[in-house]
Design an enzyme around this catalytic site. Structure first.
Site, PDB file in Angstrom:
ATOM      1  N   THR A  84       0.849  -1.187   0.000  1.00 35.27           N
ATOM      2  CA  THR A  84       0.000   0.000   0.000  1.00 35.27           C
ATOM      3  C   THR A  84       0.885   1.239   0.000  1.00 35.27           C
ATOM      4  O   THR A  84       2.090   1.160   0.259  1.00 35.27           O
ATOM      5  CB  THR A  84      -0.910   0.016   1.232  1.00 35.27           C
ATOM      6  OG1 THR A  84      -0.090   0.097   2.416  1.00 35.27           O
ATOM      7  CG2 THR A  84      -1.763  -1.238   1.303  1.00 35.27           C
ATOM      8  N   GLU A 129      -6.727  -4.323  -0.527  1.00 37.25           N
ATOM      9  CA  GLU A 129      -6.894  -5.543   0.258  1.00 37.25           C
ATOM     10  C   GLU A 129      -7.987  -6.462  -0.271  1.00 37.25           C
ATOM     11  O   GLU A 129      -8.111  -7.597   0.203  1.00 37.25           O
ATOM     12  CB  GLU A 129      -7.199  -5.175   1.718  1.00 37.25           C
ATOM     13  CG  GLU A 129      -6.037  -4.572   2.480  1.00 37.25           C
ATOM     14  CD  GLU A 129      -5.857  -3.072   2.263  1.00 37.25           C
ATOM     15  OE1 GLU A 129      -5.066  -2.461   2.996  1.00 37.25           O
ATOM     16  OE2 GLU A 129      -6.492  -2.501   1.336  1.00 37.25           O
ATOM     17  N   LYS A 160     -16.223  17.147  10.163  1.00 45.77           N
ATOM     18  CA  LYS A 160     -17.077  17.225  11.355  1.00 45.77           C
ATOM     19  C   LYS A 160     -17.208  18.683  11.743  1.00 45.77           C
ATOM     20  O   LYS A 160     -16.274  19.286  12.267  1.00 45.77           O
ATOM     21  CB  LYS A 160     -16.467  16.391  12.477  1.00 45.77           C
ATOM     22  CG  LYS A 160     -16.175  14.937  12.057  1.00 45.77           C
ATOM     23  CD  LYS A 160     -15.345  14.220  13.088  1.00 45.77           C
ATOM     24  CE  LYS A 160     -14.961  12.832  12.609  1.00 45.77           C
ATOM     25  NZ  LYS A 160     -14.019  12.854  11.455  1.00 45.77           N
ATOM     26  N   TRP A 196     -21.863  15.807  10.368  1.00 42.33           N
ATOM     27  CA  TRP A 196     -20.864  15.265   9.457  1.00 42.33           C
ATOM     28  C   TRP A 196     -21.198  15.697   8.040  1.00 42.33           C
ATOM     29  O   TRP A 196     -22.343  15.583   7.599  1.00 42.33           O
ATOM     30  CB  TRP A 196     -20.843  13.738   9.523  1.00 42.33           C
ATOM     31  CG  TRP A 196     -20.123  13.203  10.727  1.00 42.33           C
ATOM     32  CD1 TRP A 196     -19.787  13.880  11.858  1.00 42.33           C
ATOM     33  CD2 TRP A 196     -19.644  11.866  10.905  1.00 42.33           C
ATOM     34  NE1 TRP A 196     -19.134  13.068  12.739  1.00 42.33           N
ATOM     35  CE2 TRP A 196     -19.031  11.816  12.177  1.00 42.33           C
ATOM     36  CE3 TRP A 196     -19.667  10.725  10.125  1.00 42.33           C
ATOM     37  CZ2 TRP A 196     -18.455  10.655  12.677  1.00 42.33           C
ATOM     38  CZ3 TRP A 196     -19.096   9.566  10.632  1.00 42.33           C
ATOM     39  CH2 TRP A 196     -18.493   9.538  11.887  1.00 42.33           C
TER      40      TRP A 196
END
Length: 550
Positions: free
Chosen positions: A187, A335, A445, A450
């Site tokens: 990654t 993944e 936030k 949110w």
């Protein structure tokens, strides 16, 4: 009543799911379609022979079962041959991320315990710089785009094409445990060192079979990947096996075009000259192609493109459709091998008004076959698929990585509760469509609410003067965070104030609240990208914080 289990005869062939099985007899003798890479053009029959020759070359280099072979190359026929030959002899293919820093490349090669490195001329300076620090590498093979080129200054086993020419044309590929590790890559390391992701033969074969099926069922106007079409990847082959599609294309015997370096004019020219009908890439690459000077000379009609890695915005989708390009969204991560979901476009969808079509094309789509997708709240409770509830995406499928290489504790964290945790926030519609709302770490936030940075990017991208946009949250003493937008405008006379005016219509309709209008907007010539072409919000945050500190 107990389940009855029937046993196979001792003499029955158990048929392990190995990558060699993807090279079916039809493709071994396929002569109708070719594999194109720079000046090279091979039939599938020639490709099959070259895979055998490479296997013998690797054997001569002392590579056997369990050894690791690293590749540092542009997207080429050589890379495709390594996709097959290396794991088919029982070795592990390490696809090195060439866009990492030299110190990170050194870390990944030592961590993967590479034994042999196939390295392109362009990356010899990196190897020269770190060679003394590579602890397990025993030899090198040089890759070059210039036939007959030599570099006596670089000590190695030899040049790739010359070694293949001398090798035997047949290799008896063995059977072994299908759960053996076939590939590994790393990654991008947004926090700490890059993490090693690995996949077995069984996982890659199952993912390939699923990919073939998905690419043949997601559009009512025919398969995205067809035997009589032409496929060109525009996703680096070091990144999740170019999303696994080269394996699917090879199994199907499709014409494949490998562009080497990702130069926008070259990509547009190859689409035109080689008749490319299907590709996949991140949004930024598609934008570069359609804005290249060669695009003016290219008819894109019929070119189908899967967009992943970052969200496809309505603005970019609209630009593509105007040029005759048909964009589809797909969802996955390193993944997950990576396919989890993809747009399914039906005849009824094509009858929808353009704005609704864009909304449909920019969602992550329906889960692929054999994939279970759910959304959980922070306590691990499943949330309803009502299109309103948002939670973390958790998944199960037979091809997901089981852990991280040499770091089982991080694998345990990835698989908490028996589901793979993606770090993405999404809603799932009643019909099963996945709608990614944001990354957990990218949600803004503000004032106790949110705000999705992806939603803001989608809305801002529909401003007629915006070329590209990225949105992050920046600290605010009163509200916690407020949105900050980085915009690449289409012209020099862009009016920054017009962004607020543009967004006000969505405030008035209730789509967003008034706090979602960015407090600050920065106009730039380019937006920072990661090594795989995604918008690098970590770097943007660091740059904004540094500017604020000064």
């Amino acid at each position: 009543m107990a389940t009855k289990i029937l046993k196979s005869a001792d003499s029955a062939y158990q048929y392990p799911l190995l990558i060699k099985q993807l090279l079916t007899s039809a493709q071994r003798f396929e002569t109708e379609n070719a594999i194109v890479s720079g000046e090279y053009r091979f039939s599938y029959a020639q490709f099959n022979e070259r895979v055998h020759r490479l296997a013998n070359t690797l054997k001569a280099a002392g590579i056997g079962e369990g050894d690791t072979v690293a590749v540092m190359d542009w997207d080429s026929h050589r890379y495709l041959e390594c996709f097959f030959a290396v794991p088919m002899i029982g070795a592990i293919l390490h696809t090195v991320n060439i866009r990492l820093s030299p110190s990170q490349i050194e870390y990944t090669m030592n961590h993967a315990q590479d034994d042999l490195v196939l390295v392109h001329d362009d990356f010899l300076p990196i190897i020269d710089d770190i060679r003394g620090e590579l602890k397990t590498v025993k030899n090198y093979i040089r890759l070059t785009d210039v036939a007959g080129s030599t570099d006596d200054a670089f000590e190695c086993m030899g040049e790739y094409e010359a070694l293949l020419a001398e090798a035997e044309s047949h290799y008896d590929f063995p059977d072994f445990d299908e759960n053996s590790v076939a590939t590994a890559f790393y990654t991008t390391g947004t926090t700490g060192n890059p993490k090693g992701v690995y996949f077995s033969h069984r996982q890659l074969v199952l993912h390939t079979l699923n990919m073939v099926n998905t690419l043949n069922t997601r559009s009512n106007e025919g398969a995205l990947l067809k035997h009589d079409g032409a496929y060109m990847p525009i996703t680096p082959m070091f990144h999740v096996h170019a999303w696994g599609i080269p394996y699917a294309a090879t199994m199907m015997g499709v014409k494949q075009v490998y562009p080497l370096r990702y130069e926008p004019n070259t990509l547009a020219r190859l689409i035109r000259e080689e008749g490319v009908t299907f590709s996949h890439c991140v949004p930024t690459v598609l934008q570069m192609v359609i804005q290249s000077s060669e695009a003016a000379n290219t008819n894109f009609d019929g070119w189908k493109v899967i967009i992943g890695g970052s969200a496809l915005t309505p603005g970019l989708a609209a630009q593509a459709l105007e040029l005759g390009i048909e964009p589809f969204s797909a969802y996955g991560m390193s993944e997950t091998c990576p396919l989890m979901a993809m747009t399914r476009f039906t005849a009824a969808d094509r009858e929808l008004p353009t704005e609704e079509q864009l909304s449909h094309r920019t969602r992550a789509g329906l889960p692929s076959d054999l994939v279970d997708i759910a959304i959980w709240d922070p306590a691990g409770n499943p949330l309803p698929h009502d299109g309103k509830s948002s939670g973390e995406v958790v998944v199960r499928a037979p091809w997901l990585t089981q852990s991280y290489l040499h770091e089982p504790e991080k694998g345990d964290e990835l698989w908490q509760g028996g589901w793979l945790h993606t770090g993405d926030v999404a809603a799932i519609l009643p019909n099963g469509t996945v709608e990614i709302r944001d990354r957990i770490k990218d949600v803004i936030k503000t004032g106790g609410e949110w705000i999705s940075s992806l939603d803001l990017e989608r809305l801002i991208s529909q401003h007629p003067g915006v070329d590209t946009v990225a949105v992050i949250g920046v600290p605010d003493e009163r509200w916690g965070e407020r949105p900050f937008a980085m915009i690449v405008p289409k012209s020099q006379d862009f009016d920054v104030a017009s962004v607020a005016t543009h967004l006000q219509q969505y405030v008035d309709s209730g789509a967003i609240n008034k706090w979602a209008i960015p407090r600050e907007i920065e106009l730039v010539n380019d937006i920072p990208k990661t090594s795989v072409g995604k918008i690098d919000k970590k770097l943007i945050r660091a740059q904004v914080a540094e500017q604020a500190a000064n």
